[in-house]
Design a protein around this motif. Structure first.
Motif, PDB file in Angstrom:
ATOM      1  N   PRO A 155       0.861  -1.286  -0.064  1.00 38.17           N
ATOM      2  CA  PRO A 155       0.106  -0.037  -0.144  1.00 38.17           C
ATOM      3  C   PRO A 155       0.881   1.256  -0.142  1.00 38.17           C
ATOM      4  O   PRO A 155       0.439   2.409  -0.548  1.00 38.17           O
ATOM      5  CB  PRO A 155      -0.734  -0.178   1.307  1.00 38.17           C
ATOM      6  CG  PRO A 155      -0.867  -1.608   1.579  1.00 38.17           C
ATOM      7  CD  PRO A 155       0.464  -1.953   1.295  1.00 38.17           C
ATOM      8  N   GLN A 176       2.062  13.008   2.554  1.00 37.89           N
ATOM      9  CA  GLN A 176       0.637  12.384   2.482  1.00 37.89           C
ATOM     10  C   GLN A 176       0.565  10.776   2.417  1.00 37.89           C
ATOM     11  O   GLN A 176      -0.329  10.162   3.202  1.00 37.89           O
ATOM     12  CB  GLN A 176       0.232  12.712   0.914  1.00 37.89           C
ATOM     13  CG  GLN A 176      -0.113  14.071   0.749  1.00 37.89           C
ATOM     14  CD  GLN A 176      -0.266  14.515  -0.672  1.00 37.89           C
ATOM     15  OE1 GLN A 176       0.418  13.954  -1.456  1.00 37.89           O
ATOM     16  NE2 GLN A 176      -1.084  15.555  -0.919  1.00 37.89           N
ATOM     17  N   GLU A 220       3.794   1.530  -1.637  1.00 40.93           N
ATOM     18  CA  GLU A 220       4.427   1.630  -2.898  1.00 40.93           C
ATOM     19  C   GLU A 220       3.088   2.284  -3.669  1.00 40.93           C
ATOM     20  O   GLU A 220       3.467   3.238  -4.651  1.00 40.93           O
ATOM     21  CB  GLU A 220       4.701   0.642  -3.339  1.00 40.93           C
ATOM     22  CG  GLU A 220       5.827   0.112  -2.644  1.00 40.93           C
ATOM     23  CD  GLU A 220       6.729  -0.950  -3.393  1.00 40.93           C
ATOM     24  OE1 GLU A 220       6.181  -1.851  -4.083  1.00 40.93           O
ATOM     25  OE2 GLU A 220       7.916  -1.006  -3.238  1.00 40.93           O
ATOM     26  N   ALA A 221       1.921   1.669  -3.598  1.00 36.18           N
ATOM     27  CA  ALA A 221       0.904   2.210  -4.204  1.00 36.18           C
ATOM     28  C   ALA A 221       0.492   3.450  -3.927  1.00 36.18           C
ATOM     29  O   ALA A 221       0.079   4.369  -4.927  1.00 36.18           O
ATOM     30  CB  ALA A 221      -0.604   1.332  -4.081  1.00 36.18           C
ATOM     31  N   ALA A 222       0.627   4.028  -2.698  1.00 31.91           N
ATOM     32  CA  ALA A 222       0.585   5.465  -2.748  1.00 31.91           C
ATOM     33  C   ALA A 222       1.599   6.299  -3.277  1.00 31.91           C
ATOM     34  O   ALA A 222       0.970   7.332  -3.644  1.00 31.91           O
ATOM     35  CB  ALA A 222       0.550   5.920  -1.050  1.00 31.91           C
ATOM     36  N   LYS A 223       2.756   5.693  -3.321  1.00 27.59           N
ATOM     37  CA  LYS A 223       3.555   6.648  -4.058  1.00 27.59           C
ATOM     38  C   LYS A 223       3.237   6.779  -5.724  1.00 27.59           C
ATOM     39  O   LYS A 223       3.432   7.851  -6.170  1.00 27.59           O
ATOM     40  CB  LYS A 223       4.886   5.843  -4.182  1.00 27.59           C
ATOM     41  CG  LYS A 223       5.875   6.174  -3.020  1.00 27.59           C
ATOM     42  CD  LYS A 223       7.330   5.608  -3.311  1.00 27.59           C
ATOM     43  CE  LYS A 223       8.255   5.349  -1.901  1.00 27.59           C
ATOM     44  NZ  LYS A 223       9.410   4.658  -2.132  1.00 27.59           N
ATOM     45  N   VAL A 224       2.855   5.495  -6.218  1.00 29.79           N
ATOM     46  CA  VAL A 224       2.380   5.687  -7.763  1.00 29.79           C
ATOM     47  C   VAL A 224       1.266   6.512  -7.552  1.00 29.79           C
ATOM     48  O   VAL A 224       1.168   7.115  -8.676  1.00 29.79           O
ATOM     49  CB  VAL A 224       2.136   4.388  -8.068  1.00 29.79           C
ATOM     50  CG1 VAL A 224       1.580   4.307  -9.498  1.00 29.79           C
ATOM     51  CG2 VAL A 224       3.449   3.349  -8.154  1.00 29.79           C
ATOM     52  N   ASP A 225       0.422   6.380  -6.795  1.00 32.99           N
ATOM     53  CA  ASP A 225      -0.826   7.405  -6.692  1.00 32.99           C
ATOM     54  C   ASP A 225      -0.608   9.012  -6.560  1.00 32.99           C
ATOM     55  O   ASP A 225      -1.487   9.627  -6.626  1.00 32.99           O
ATOM     56  CB  ASP A 225      -1.665   6.884  -5.648  1.00 32.99           C
ATOM     57  CG  ASP A 225      -2.632   5.783  -6.327  1.00 32.99           C
ATOM     58  OD1 ASP A 225      -2.828   5.476  -7.166  1.00 32.99           O
ATOM     59  OD2 ASP A 225      -3.465   5.260  -5.290  1.00 32.99           O
ATOM     60  N   GLY A 226       0.542   8.991  -6.279  1.00 34.14           N
ATOM     61  CA  GLY A 226       0.968  10.484  -6.258  1.00 34.14           C
ATOM     62  C   GLY A 226       1.402  11.186  -4.978  1.00 34.14           C
ATOM     63  O   GLY A 226       1.095  12.439  -4.779  1.00 34.14           O
ATOM     64  N   CYS A 227       1.266  10.391  -3.926  1.00 36.41           N
ATOM     65  CA  CYS A 227       1.551  10.952  -2.561  1.00 36.41           C
ATOM     66  C   CYS A 227       2.926  11.319  -2.518  1.00 36.41           C
ATOM     67  O   CYS A 227       4.123  10.812  -2.887  1.00 36.41           O
ATOM     68  CB  CYS A 227       1.098   9.775  -1.490  1.00 36.41           C
ATOM     69  SG  CYS A 227      -0.574   9.296  -1.388  1.00 36.41           S
ATOM     70  N   THR A 228       3.034  12.542  -1.767  1.00 32.23           N
ATOM     71  CA  THR A 228       4.400  12.958  -1.237  1.00 32.23           C
ATOM     72  C   THR A 228       4.423  12.204   0.080  1.00 32.23           C
ATOM     73  O   THR A 228       3.768  11.299   0.402  1.00 32.23           O
ATOM     74  CB  THR A 228       4.041  14.418  -0.926  1.00 32.23           C
ATOM     75  OG1 THR A 228       3.259  14.555   0.367  1.00 32.23           O
ATOM     76  CG2 THR A 228       4.152  15.217  -2.007  1.00 32.23           C
ATOM     77  N   TYR A 247      -2.055   9.520   5.160  1.00 27.92           N
ATOM     78  CA  TYR A 247      -3.194   8.369   4.416  1.00 27.92           C
ATOM     79  C   TYR A 247      -2.815   6.990   4.640  1.00 27.92           C
ATOM     80  O   TYR A 247      -3.864   6.328   4.492  1.00 27.92           O
ATOM     81  CB  TYR A 247      -3.744   9.045   3.328  1.00 27.92           C
ATOM     82  CG  TYR A 247      -4.040  10.210   3.026  1.00 27.92           C
ATOM     83  CD1 TYR A 247      -5.264  10.716   3.455  1.00 27.92           C
ATOM     84  CD2 TYR A 247      -3.235  11.283   2.265  1.00 27.92           C
ATOM     85  CE1 TYR A 247      -5.873  11.939   3.573  1.00 27.92           C
ATOM     86  CE2 TYR A 247      -3.992  12.545   2.213  1.00 27.92           C
ATOM     87  CZ  TYR A 247      -4.970  12.876   2.852  1.00 27.92           C
ATOM     88  OH  TYR A 247      -5.731  14.168   2.799  1.00 27.92           O
ATOM     89  N   VAL A 248      -1.693   6.613   4.847  1.00 28.91           N
ATOM     90  CA  VAL A 248      -1.364   5.010   4.886  1.00 28.91           C
ATOM     91  C   VAL A 248      -0.748   4.534   6.039  1.00 28.91           C
ATOM     92  O   VAL A 248      -1.115   3.949   6.787  1.00 28.91           O
ATOM     93  CB  VAL A 248      -0.620   4.692   3.497  1.00 28.91           C
ATOM     94  CG1 VAL A 248      -0.458   3.129   3.544  1.00 28.91           C
ATOM     95  CG2 VAL A 248      -1.271   5.002   2.374  1.00 28.91           C
TER      96      VAL A 248
END
Lengths: 361, 298
Positions: free
Chosen positions: B188, B201, B190-198, B205-206
């Motif tokens: 999750p 963030q 890594e998914a957040a990174k790909v989803d555009g999180c700084t 959020y994770v």
């Protein structure tokens, strides 16, 4: 949508180099599958494109930009992970809309994009559930939905179907293919399953030990494998391989058995070769499709059978090596039965016995 | 003579019943009973002097009791939140360390290895207005030229106690949150990174939602600990001067053993227990909720 280019891309962990200067050009809206056995560097390559692994050397271009030093969020890609990687504390709706929320889009925009993606993937009835309350296939669809809401330039799939059972995998494979036809997006897809690779890809990239072995359309790599590795990796069952020496128009195998040299390979007199033939091209007389001008007939004993319905795989021994043959319109076969097989020589391959590389026809 | 024959289930349960009665039940009933009497340790027969709800009425109308109650809630709130924030920061930093992380984790536990009494004495010395380290340091650096009465001034004394409390227990949060950080799946994030999180963030959020169950476990454990705080305060200020740092249990201890009014002390004790129970129930509810959000448990 965008083109992706890999130029001499290298990945090192300390002194250990796991991806060796690979080059790959992916066209706009092309579906490219990276396939290979585990540890071949396919996932690492994908993760370098995604920006989740640092690139040790070379360049990755996405949509005309060198993205080596850009974080994933600036690469305009989205990725579907093997373990779905959903956010367990968010509902399906929040999971789908998360990337848009992060990029500060208006709630109306988010709702519209989420509804659209949910519609495409038939997730609408599940929007208010948490991932914990979904089945494996539904979770995978949410993961895909999360990837498509943003309309990224490139989709990356990292073994997305590996955790699903066989039936669901077949279903999802079709859905992914439909999705690609609908979205016309560039897709890089990693799998170790050659069936997925064959069925999905516009072009297949076969990797081994951090090198690219062959790039080609599914039929191309199936019919013209560049070496014995590709020949055995692509196609099920794998290609039968037998070592022998070409002598005066015949291939002589270790135990003295001889077969006529396939006509396309008439110029290799005296060379040690590996003879390759797929099960589809060894068939018992009376149970084969008549094709090819050049046939060889051999009598062999069937050791074992695998009935598959429309066809039966026959395990037998040719020149001391176990080979698999295929029987169309099958009839029951006892093990130990002697049968006469036809080998379609036009469809056979010769490889260099030392390097495993295919010999020119 | 006919022997008394007990049913087998009772015979089997009897050892447990006897031990539980001796250790838990009798003291509990006795203390509850004594809170309705004017029991004084100096006059044992006063335990039979039933006064009804008098002790409870006295406690709830006693300003000193409510002041101690309020101070305990203040200590709980401030100390727990500070410990949580510092522990979180500590855990995040330690989790990023690549070399010597084991050593750091061991060092993080050091404060937990000391008896609270010793910690109390240590900080009593550190904050002493004449020979204490803090005043010496401040004076040597020329920041102040007078002796700051760390343990005498009401606000400063409370600050000093909270400081000692935080020093001892931040690592409890640190260790538990670190365990939480290790338990977060990588996907999750890594998914957040790909989803555009700084990074912020991703954390917000994770990481944080995944950590919440661990934070609430630490909170529940520590709220019980702090609600019964006695030793550090007793040693550092003895609830004083002039009851300025009096907490519930220092007040109850003083009433029961120094003033010998055990009946009254027990009544205050029973009221105070609700404070501990309230915080524990509160944090467990939060814990269950945050686990449910992550799809863990039922």
């Amino acid at each position: 949508m965008a083109q992706v280019h890999l130029r001499n891309v290298v990945k090192k962990y300390g002194v250990l180099e796991v991806v060796h200067a690979i080059n790959l050009d992916i066209a706009d809206s092309e579906f490219v599958v990276l396939v290979g056995p585990s540890g071949c560097g396919k996932s690492t390559t994908l993760r370098m494109v995604a920006g989740l692994e640092a690139i040790s050397g070379g360049e990755v271009h996405i949509g005309g930009r060198v993205v080596n030093d850009l974080p994933p969020r600036e690469r305009n890609i989205s990725m579907v992970f093997q373990n779905y990687a959903l956010y367990p504390h968010m509902s399906v709706r929040e999971n789908l809309g998360f990337s848009l929320k992060i990029s500060k889009r208006s709630q109306a925009d988010i709702d519209k994009a989420v509804d659209e993606a949910a519609e495409i993937l038939s997730l609408t009835p599940l929007l208010d559930r948490k991932p914990g309350a979904l089945s494996g296939g539904q979770r995978q669809r949410v993961a895909m939905g999360r990837a498509i809401v943003r309309h990224p330039e490139v989709f990356l799939f990292d073994e997305p179907l590996s955790n699903l059972d066989a039936k669901l995998r077949t279903q999802m494979r079709v859905e992914i293919k439909k999705l690609h036809q609908k979205l016309k997006s560039t897709i890089i897809y990693v799998t170790h399953d050659q069936v997925e690779a064959m069925t999905l890809a516009d072009r297949i990239v076969i990797m081994r030990d951090g090198h690219i072995e062959q790039i080609g359309t599914p039929l191309d790599v199936f019919e013209n494998p560049v070496n014995t590795f590709v020949a055995t990796f692509i196609g099920s069952p794998p290609m039968n391989l037998l070592d022998g020496v070409v002598k005066e128009g015949q291939i002589e195998f270790g135990d003295g058995t001889c077969l006529a040299v396939p006509p396309a390979y008439s110029t290799y007199d005296g060379q040690a070769v590996t003879f390759g033939v797929r099960a589809d091209n060894i068939m018992p007389v009376g149970h084969a499709l008549p094709r090819g001008e050049h046939m060889a007939e051999v009598e062999m004993t069937v050791d074992l059978t695998e009935p598959l319905g429309t066809e039966t795989l026959l395990f037998t021994v040719l020149a001391g090596t176990e080979v698999q043959a295929k029987m169309l319109n099958p009839r029951p076969v006892r093990s130990g039965e002697r049968m006469t097989f036809q080998i379609m020589l036009d469809k056979c391959h010769l490889f260099d016995a030392d390097t495993g590389a295919t010999l020119k026809k | 003579m006919k022997r008394l024959k007990l049913p087998p289930w009772l015979v089997l349960l009897l050892p447990a019943i006897l031990i539980l009665s001796a250790v838990v039940l009798i003291p509990l009933v006795l203390s509850l009973y004594s809170s309705f009497t004017s029991y004084r340790l100096t006059r044992p027969d006063s335990i039979f002097n039933w006064v009804g709800l008098f002790n409870y009425e006295k406690a709830v109308t006693d300003a000193k009791f409510w002041a101690a109650f309020g101070r305990t809630v203040l200590l709980l709130t401030v100390a727990l939140n500070l410990e949580m924030l510092l522990g979180l920061g500590l855990a995040l930093m330690v989790s990023k360390v690549t070399h010597g992380q084991r050593l750091l984790r061991t060092m993080m536990m050091f404060p937990m290895m000391f008896s609270p009494i010793l910690v109390g004495f240590q900080f009593k010395f550190i904050f002493n207005d004449n020979v204490g380290l803090v005043n010496n340091a401040l004076q040597s650096l020329g920041i102040t030229d007078r002796a700051i009465p760390w343990l005498v001034d009401a606000d400063l004394a409370m600050f000093s106690i909270i400081f000692a409390e935080v020093w001892t227990a931040t690592s409890v949060f640190g260790i538990l949150i670190l365990a939480g950080l290790y338990a977060i799946p990588r996907d999750p994030l890594e998914a957040a990174k790909v989803d555009g999180c700084t990074s912020w963030q991703s954390f917000r959020y994770v990481t944080l939602p995944f950590l919440m169950p661990f934070i609430y476990i630490a909170m529940a454990i520590r709220s019980l600990d702090v609600a019964r705080a006695y030793d550090i305060v007793q040693v550092m200020t003895n609830g004083g001067p002039a009851r300025r740092t009096e907490l519930l249990w220092t007040l109850i201890g003083r009433t029961g053993y120094v003033d010998a009014r055990m009946g009254y002390a027990n009544a205050m004790g029973y009221i105070s227990i609700f404070l501990a129970i309230f915080f524990t129930v509160y944090f467990f509810k939060k814990l269950t909720k945050s686990r449910k959000e992550l799809g863990m448990g039922a």
